[in-house]
Design an enzyme around this catalytic site. Structure first.
Site, PDB file in Angstrom:
ATOM      1  N   HIS A  78      46.678  50.520  51.868  1.00  0.00           N
ATOM      2  CA  HIS A  78      45.239  50.670  52.096  1.00  0.00           C
ATOM      3  C   HIS A  78      44.470  49.698  51.196  1.00  0.00           C
ATOM      4  O   HIS A  78      43.580  48.977  51.658  1.00  0.00           O
ATOM      5  CB  HIS A  78      44.804  52.117  51.830  1.00  0.00           C
ATOM      6  CG  HIS A  78      43.322  52.308  51.733  1.00  0.00           C
ATOM      7  ND1 HIS A  78      42.499  52.325  52.841  1.00  0.00           N
ATOM      8  CD2 HIS A  78      42.505  52.483  50.672  1.00  0.00           C
ATOM      9  CE1 HIS A  78      41.244  52.502  52.449  1.00  0.00           C
ATOM     10  NE2 HIS A  78      41.217  52.602  51.139  1.00  0.00           N
ATOM     11  N   ASP A 107      29.210  21.036  60.988  1.00  0.00           N
ATOM     12  CA  ASP A 107      30.370  21.938  60.989  1.00  0.00           C
ATOM     13  C   ASP A 107      30.817  22.058  59.541  1.00  0.00           C
ATOM     14  O   ASP A 107      30.150  21.551  58.633  1.00  0.00           O
ATOM     15  CB  ASP A 107      31.502  21.362  61.866  1.00  0.00           C
ATOM     16  CG  ASP A 107      32.429  22.473  62.380  1.00  0.00           C
ATOM     17  OD1 ASP A 107      32.926  23.246  61.547  1.00  0.00           O
ATOM     18  OD2 ASP A 107      32.635  22.561  63.607  1.00  0.00           O
ATOM     19  N   GLU A 256      37.978  38.815  41.046  1.00  0.00           N
ATOM     20  CA  GLU A 256      38.175  39.230  42.439  1.00  0.00           C
ATOM     21  C   GLU A 256      37.140  40.287  42.843  1.00  0.00           C
ATOM     22  O   GLU A 256      36.627  40.291  43.959  1.00  0.00           O
ATOM     23  CB  GLU A 256      39.598  39.780  42.616  1.00  0.00           C
ATOM     24  CG  GLU A 256      39.882  40.505  43.927  1.00  0.00           C
ATOM     25  CD  GLU A 256      39.887  39.588  45.142  1.00  0.00           C
ATOM     26  OE1 GLU A 256      40.035  38.368  44.957  1.00  0.00           O
ATOM     27  OE2 GLU A 256      39.745  40.098  46.261  1.00  0.00           O
ATOM     28  N   HIS A 303      38.774  45.610  30.603  1.00  0.00           N
ATOM     29  CA  HIS A 303      38.179  46.941  30.778  1.00  0.00           C
ATOM     30  C   HIS A 303      38.919  47.742  31.854  1.00  0.00           C
ATOM     31  O   HIS A 303      38.659  48.925  32.011  1.00  0.00           O
ATOM     32  CB  HIS A 303      36.669  46.867  31.034  1.00  0.00           C
ATOM     33  CG  HIS A 303      36.256  46.333  32.364  1.00  0.00           C
ATOM     34  ND1 HIS A 303      35.125  45.577  32.535  1.00  0.00           N
ATOM     35  CD2 HIS A 303      36.794  46.451  33.591  1.00  0.00           C
ATOM     36  CE1 HIS A 303      34.997  45.251  33.802  1.00  0.00           C
ATOM     37  NE2 HIS A 303      35.994  45.773  34.468  1.00  0.00           N
TER      38      HIS A 303
END
Lengths: 538, 306
Positions: A78, A107, A256, A303
């Site tokens: 998941h 483009d 990320e 962290h």
């Protein structure tokens, strides 16, 4: 208008005929963008199905549906599928569609590489999903792939690592393409500080991708050699250090997190001004805040690891650095609210999703501040409080922003208006059920329920049942999104205008709806009144 | 189970109403519990206070931000004839809402730093316990107590049989029937042998892992610490009140991650002294059988013996 010339010249060569030439061999940013979005949606439903099974097992204490190993496979898959398959490709798809049109480029800068970055993704996910058929089963060590646990998994590890490499190459190439497009292909007059915020957010995100995906590739390659070639990078018995993996992984993993939220900030910064009919408040501050968040994201990784036994000095440093991120993030939230102040607000579906984003992402930010306090994190770490926190920022944050973007730009893509009534139904069911789903998880975590468990003490039964009911409704409600998009593209009768939204600004709203197969083959002349943030005085 | 369900739901409304603002601490998780336990140590009280302070600070900021949003959404609706103004920046305002958050955060970081520094200081402890996490049980070794080496007192602590029966797929035993003598629901939170500790003594824990990473967590003590193979982490506690405090492994460690609970039985010092003495004499008598008793019957690394 500049675009008139563009279209006159290029309506004659439209999309190539034939499925293979049009899609498999596509070099067109719009077609590739569409494929990214369809791919993302497919993965969203596969990952969502896993989530439904997870919530099904957690509906009641005791095991009813599956063995714990399969549960662990589901939570792992998941996570991987939602992050690498649903959220990231959705943003790349939106970037593909919108960035060339927003900066007045014909483009993407590297169209063939664009094709390759997309087509690697289905390959990567076939590799990943095929692990369910292996004798060793799918990976079950969590999406973070911590050793030594992940290395216990058998040959599924090789597939997992191969998947990370392919998906990583795809993302790196996508990032290179976006940077090249933004830096080289802007129409004359589209200065960097005149670009729409969505383009800015993607430029910064692309640099984050370039910086950290190779780090992840390195980390998983070390896992691979530890497993198959006798190295001991993370094996204490051979002189290695399992915590080193966590440092390397989270050096990737924290940026990320921002890779998954910065483009969402960009989207919301486009939508809120449009439906407030007022320029974005503090454009420059918004750009600097994005850059600041990206910079800080490299200094807060530990962290995620406050309980691994870091020295006090390190814990203090990472606590302060983490808290510091709240400052530029706060600036963004205050600026969105200030954009609304004394505007002229209307509440179409994209605006509703964007406002829900502001409210609920902020809520995820609040639990983030609470998590940053190290001693308190000793209690929260690895509990459902964390699960609630990151689902608030990723589902009601990133996923809601993606849905807002789909409703916002769908008329431009398809040339038709979606049904506002159905859009609102989708929104209200989603926003209510998502809170029923995630809010009780805060309480579960505080009361002491660890994450990643298939079974729990009966004290946690009530909130889990409520959460599961919310989950089932939220999951089912997403079928409405698919219905709304299909209905809009194929069956809607109401045509979209060029501008689509009364308050919309930016180059993408100067081309016809649907956007022709080729736009801006001739660079447009930039008029400052057309700029997305609608203000030229700063 | 159905009728029990109904009484639970009726109790719920009451519990919900008080739970958010209640200052009372729970010793162990209770149905409808919505907040962190205050715990039974100085550190856990301080952690609880940090939680409360940061929670209310967030509520305060939330009221301001959401309040302004709601006012904007009501007052500046196009359908009510609102006309958009053109301004798009205000340097003074932007400076203010950069500086105020910095001050608020500094106000939060200050007490947090103090609590953290205290929690990290394991010096002057009067007792040492070594905790080793295995798939899927805990091993406890009493190393020293009041300056004296403890003579080979150590044991493994694994999930109690009643929970183990009820947790099987399609089990005929209900999780709701697993209860302690006092009637508390102990499903997945009970063990065969609890970790016995004295109250009022500063206890240092040395925490490590035997196979994969685990995490030793008893919410009432106010912290968790990862149990990592190859690394020995230190933490400490000083329990104020005798009682039974339950916790769970908090780091994903494989198939039975949900089935390796931690139970701490805190007893008055005198009672603990008697308990320890009894176990020390047992250990000398029973040396051979103890060392042979490896958990799970698996081959163990050298770390296990310590």
């Amino acid at each position: 208008m500049a675009h008139a010339a563009t279209i006159d010249h290029h309506e004659d060569h439209g999309a190539p005929k034939g499925f293979v030439r049009r899609w498999l061999m596509s070099t067109n940013h719009k077609d590739i963008g569409t494929m990214y979005l369809i791919f993302s949606c497919t993965m969203f439903f596969i990952g969502g199905t896993f989530a439904m099974l997870i919530r099904g097992e957690l509906f009641e204490p005791g095991l009813q549906l599956m063995q714990p190993v399969f549960f662990n496979e589901l939570t792992t898959m998941h996570g991987l599928i939602m992050i690498f398959g649903a959220i990231m490709p959705a943003f790349v798809g939106l970037g593909n569609w919108m960035i060339p049109m927003m900066v007045g480029a014909g483009d993407m800068a590297l169209p063939r590489m664009n094709n390759w970055s997309f087509w690697l993704l289905p390959v990567a996910f076939i590799v990943l999903l095929s692990t369910f058929l292996l004798p060793s089963g799918a990976p079950a060590g969590g999406w973070t792939m911590y050793p030594p646990l992940t290395l216990q998994m058998g040959d599924t590890v090789a597939f997992l690592i191969f998947f990370v490499h392919i998906a990583g190459i795809s993302s790196i190439m996508g990032a290179i393409n976006i940077i090249a497009t933004i830096l080289n292909m802007r129409a004359p007059g589209m200065d960097l500080l005149k670009m729409p915020i969505f383009v800015w957010s993607w430029l910064i995100t692309a640099f984050l991708l370039l910086a950290v995906l190779p780090v992840l590739a390195g980390a998983v390659t070390m896992l691979l050699t530890d497993k198959y070639f006798g190295t001991s990078f993370f094996n204490a018995a051979g002189g290695g250090d399992p915590v080193m993996y966590q440092h390397i992984f989270w050096f990737f993993g924290h940026p990320e997190v921002y890779i998954m939220i910065l483009p969402a900030f960009g989207i919301v910064s486009e939508i809120v001004p449009t439906f407030s009919r007022k320029p974005l408040f503090g454009y420059k501050a918004m750009v600097y805040a994005l850059a600041c968040i990206a910079f800080l994201s490299f200094m807060v990784w530990a962290h995620h690891m406050f309980t691994v036994g870091l020295p006090v000095g390190a814990e203090l440093f990472f606590m302060y650095a983490t808290m510091l991120i709240a400052v530029p993030t706060g600036v963004k939230i205050f600026n969105w609210v200030a954009t609304m102040w004394r505007g002229s607000l209307s509440f179409e579906t994209p605006m509703l999703f964007a406002l829900a984003f502001v409210v609920l992402f902020t809520l995820g930010g609040f639990s983030g501040i609470m998590l940053a306090l190290v001693p308190a994190d000793f209690q929260y770490q690895d509990t459902y409080f964390v699960v609630a926190h990151f689902h608030y920022v990723l589902v009601t944050g990133s996923a809601f922003a993606i849905m807002a973007a789909v409703y916002y730009w769908l008329p431009k893509w398809s040339g038709n208006m979606y049904s506002e009534r159905m859009g609102k139904i989708h929104f209200w069911i989603s926003v209510i059920s998502v809170n029923v789903l995630y809010f009780p998880q805060h309480f579960l975590g505080l009361a002491g329920m660890p994450r990643r468990i298939p079974d729990y003490n009966v004290a946690f039964a009530d909130f889990n049942m409520i959460s599961s009911i919310g989950g089932f409704v939220f999951g089912a409600a997403q079928l409405l999104l698919v219905y709304n998009v299909i209905h809009c593209v194929y069956f809607a009768r109401k045509r979209a205008t060029e501008r689509v939204w009364e308050g919309a600004h930016g180059l993408e709203w100067t081309v016809p709806s649907p956007a022709p197969h080729h736009t801006f083959a001739m660079p447009p002349v930039i008029e400052d009144s057309q700029l997305a943030h609608g203000d030229t005085t700063h | 189970m159905k009728s029990a369900g109904i009484t639970r739901w009726t109790k719920a409304a009451l519990a919900m109403a008080t739970a958010l603002f209640a200052t009372a601490a729970w010793a162990n998780p209770e149905a409808w519990q919505m907040t962190m336990p205050e715990g039974v140590t100085q550190s856990s009280h301080e952690v609880y206070n940090l939680f409360l302070i940061s929670f209310w600070v967030c509520v305060g900021i939330g009221i301001v931000v959401y309040g302004v949003m709601v006012i904007a959404m009501i007052r500046f609706r196009k359908s009510k004839g609102a006309v958009a103004e053109k301004w798009s920046h205000n340097a003074k305002l932007e400076t203010i809402w950069t500086i105020i958050p910095v001050l608020i955060l500094a106000g939060l970081a200050w007490p947090a730093s103090g609590v953290l520094t205290k929690m990290a200081d394991t010096t002057d402890s009067a007792m040492t316990i070594k905790v080793t996490g295995y798939q899927w049980l805990w091993r406890y070794d009493y190393i020293d107590y009041m300056g004296k080496q403890v003579d080979k007192v150590g044991f493994v602590s694994r999930l109690a049989k009643s929970s183990n029966l009820a947790r099987q797929l399609d089990s005929s035993h209900s999780p709701w029937d697993v209860k302690s003598k006092s009637g508390y629901h102990t499903y997945l939170l009970n063990v065969d042998k609890p970790l016995v500790l004295p109250v009022g003594v500063k206890i240092r824990f040395l925490i490590t892992g035997g196979d994969v990473i685990h995490s030793w967590w008893v919410p009432d003590l106010g912290w968790k610490m990862d149990a990592i193979p190859g690394i020995v982490n230190a933490a400490w506690t000083e329990i104020k009140k005798p009682g039974i405090y339950r916790g769970q492994c908090a780091e994903l460690c494989g198939k039975d991650h949900s089935a390796m609970p931690i139970v701490v039985k805190a007893v008055p010092k005198a009672q603990f002294n008697r308990w320890l003495a009894a176990h020390e004499s047992d250990a000398t008598l029973d040396k051979v059988s103890r060392t042979a008793k490896a958990p799970d019957g698996k081959a163990k690394t050298a770390g296990h013996q310590g």
